[in-house]
Design a protein around this motif. Structure first.
Motif, PDB file in Angstrom:
ATOM      1  N   ALA A   8      36.295  -1.867  67.120  1.00  0.00           N
ATOM      2  CA  ALA A   8      35.714  -1.758  68.455  1.00  0.00           C
ATOM      3  C   ALA A   8      35.348  -3.139  68.983  1.00  0.00           C
ATOM      4  CB  ALA A   8      34.467  -0.875  68.418  1.00  0.00           C
ATOM      5  N   ARG A   9      35.317  -3.265  70.295  1.00  0.00           N
ATOM      6  CA  ARG A   9      34.867  -4.507  70.922  1.00  0.00           C
ATOM      7  C   ARG A   9      33.339  -4.561  70.876  1.00  0.00           C
ATOM      8  NH1 ARG A   9      37.173  -3.663  76.728  1.00  0.00           N
ATOM      9  NH2 ARG A   9      36.418  -1.593  76.174  1.00  0.00           N
ATOM     10  N   PHE A  10      32.806  -5.788  70.896  1.00  0.00           N
ATOM     11  CA  PHE A  10      31.348  -5.948  70.902  1.00  0.00           C
ATOM     12  C   PHE A  10      30.935  -7.095  71.805  1.00  0.00           C
ATOM     13  CE2 PHE A  10      32.583  -8.941  67.621  1.00  0.00           C
ATOM     14  CZ  PHE A  10      31.744 -10.016  67.852  1.00  0.00           C
ATOM     15  N   ILE A  11      29.669  -7.054  72.224  1.00  0.00           N
ATOM     16  CA  ILE A  11      29.055  -8.126  73.017  1.00  0.00           C
ATOM     17  C   ILE A  11      27.653  -8.367  72.461  1.00  0.00           C
ATOM     18  CG2 ILE A  11      28.325  -8.913  75.307  1.00  0.00           C
ATOM     19  CD1 ILE A  11      30.107  -6.615  76.469  1.00  0.00           C
ATOM     20  N   VAL A  12      27.347  -9.630  72.167  1.00  0.00           N
ATOM     21  CA  VAL A  12      26.000 -10.013  71.742  1.00  0.00           C
ATOM     22  C   VAL A  12      25.551 -11.147  72.656  1.00  0.00           C
ATOM     23  CG1 VAL A  12      24.559 -10.938  69.902  1.00  0.00           C
ATOM     24  CG2 VAL A  12      26.423  -9.359  69.346  1.00  0.00           C
ATOM     25  N   TYR A  13      24.428 -10.950  73.335  1.00  0.00           N
ATOM     26  CA  TYR A  13      23.904 -11.933  74.281  1.00  0.00           C
ATOM     27  C   TYR A  13      23.030 -12.950  73.564  1.00  0.00           C
ATOM     28  CZ  TYR A  13      25.713  -8.658  77.646  1.00  0.00           C
ATOM     29  OH  TYR A  13      26.558  -7.847  78.354  1.00  0.00           O
ATOM     30  N   ILE A  14      23.269 -14.228  73.848  1.00  0.00           N
ATOM     31  CA  ILE A  14      22.537 -15.319  73.201  1.00  0.00           C
ATOM     32  C   ILE A  14      21.041 -15.234  73.494  1.00  0.00           C
ATOM     33  CG2 ILE A  14      22.172 -17.831  73.252  1.00  0.00           C
ATOM     34  CD1 ILE A  14      25.213 -18.110  73.506  1.00  0.00           C
ATOM     35  N   ASP A  15      20.693 -14.893  74.741  1.00  0.00           N
ATOM     36  CA  ASP A  15      19.284 -14.867  75.117  1.00  0.00           C
ATOM     37  C   ASP A  15      18.572 -13.564  74.742  1.00  0.00           C
ATOM     38  OD1 ASP A  15      20.298 -13.090  76.966  1.00  0.00           O
ATOM     39  OD2 ASP A  15      19.808 -14.304  78.715  1.00  0.00           O
ATOM     40  N   ASN A  16      19.299 -12.629  74.120  1.00  0.00           N
ATOM     41  CA  ASN A  16      18.745 -11.344  73.696  1.00  0.00           C
ATOM     42  C   ASN A  16      18.145 -10.538  74.843  1.00  0.00           C
ATOM     43  OD1 ASN A  16      19.323 -11.599  70.851  1.00  0.00           O
ATOM     44  ND2 ASN A  16      17.724 -13.151  70.795  1.00  0.00           N
ATOM     45  N   ALA A  17      18.585 -10.797  76.078  1.00  0.00           N
ATOM     46  CA  ALA A  17      18.075 -10.065  77.237  1.00  0.00           C
ATOM     47  C   ALA A  17      18.562  -8.617  77.237  1.00  0.00           C
ATOM     48  CB  ALA A  17      18.503 -10.758  78.531  1.00  0.00           C
ATOM     49  N   ALA A  18      19.661  -8.360  76.575  1.00  0.00           N
ATOM     50  CA  ALA A  18      20.219  -7.009  76.459  1.00  0.00           C
ATOM     51  C   ALA A  18      21.023  -6.943  75.175  1.00  0.00           C
ATOM     52  CB  ALA A  18      21.110  -6.709  77.659  1.00  0.00           C
TER      53      ALA A  18
END
Length: 117
Positions: free
Chosen positions: A75-85
């Motif tokens: 599956a594709r994933f997204i991790v935000y550096i600023d942890n805003a979401a």
């Protein structure tokens, strides 16, 4: 007083040595750790991983392959550096985010920010 200064200097040097010095590599490593935790598979593997954006508001996007029950899924994933979401993983890996919401985030935060598949 001199001993306190030495301790502060030693502490600063040790802190400087903990990261790789490359914020992109550190962000990708952190993202992979968050995804392994999210899907509860410490042996999950990653491909097509890219960092888009910058060091304060970027995101790591890519593909995770992990065991879900008795099956291995990708599956594709997204991790935000600023942890805003997030972090977010495509539906099918156990997260409740809708396909439409994930596809919107993938398009806007990965593809529109420079992700190349």
């Amino acid at each position: 007083m001199r001993q306190i200064a030495k301790l502060l200097l030693l502490s600063a040097l040790l802190s400087a040595c903990t990261g790789s010095g490359d914020w992109r590599a550190d962000a990708i490593t952190a993202a992979e750790g968050k995804m392994r935790s999210l899907v509860s598979d410490p042996s999950a593997t990653f491909s097509h991983v890219q960092l888009t954006g910058d060091s304060s508001s970027g995101q790591t996007c890519g593909v995770i392959t992990a065991k879900v029950g008795t099956f291995t899924k990708e599956a594709r994933f997204i991790v935000y550096i600023d942890n805003a979401a997030g972090p977010f993983v495509e539906p099918g890996m156990g997260q409740s985010m809708s396909r439409a919401d994930f596809d919107w985030a993938w398009k806007n935060d990965c593809l529109n920010e420079g992700y190349k598949s």
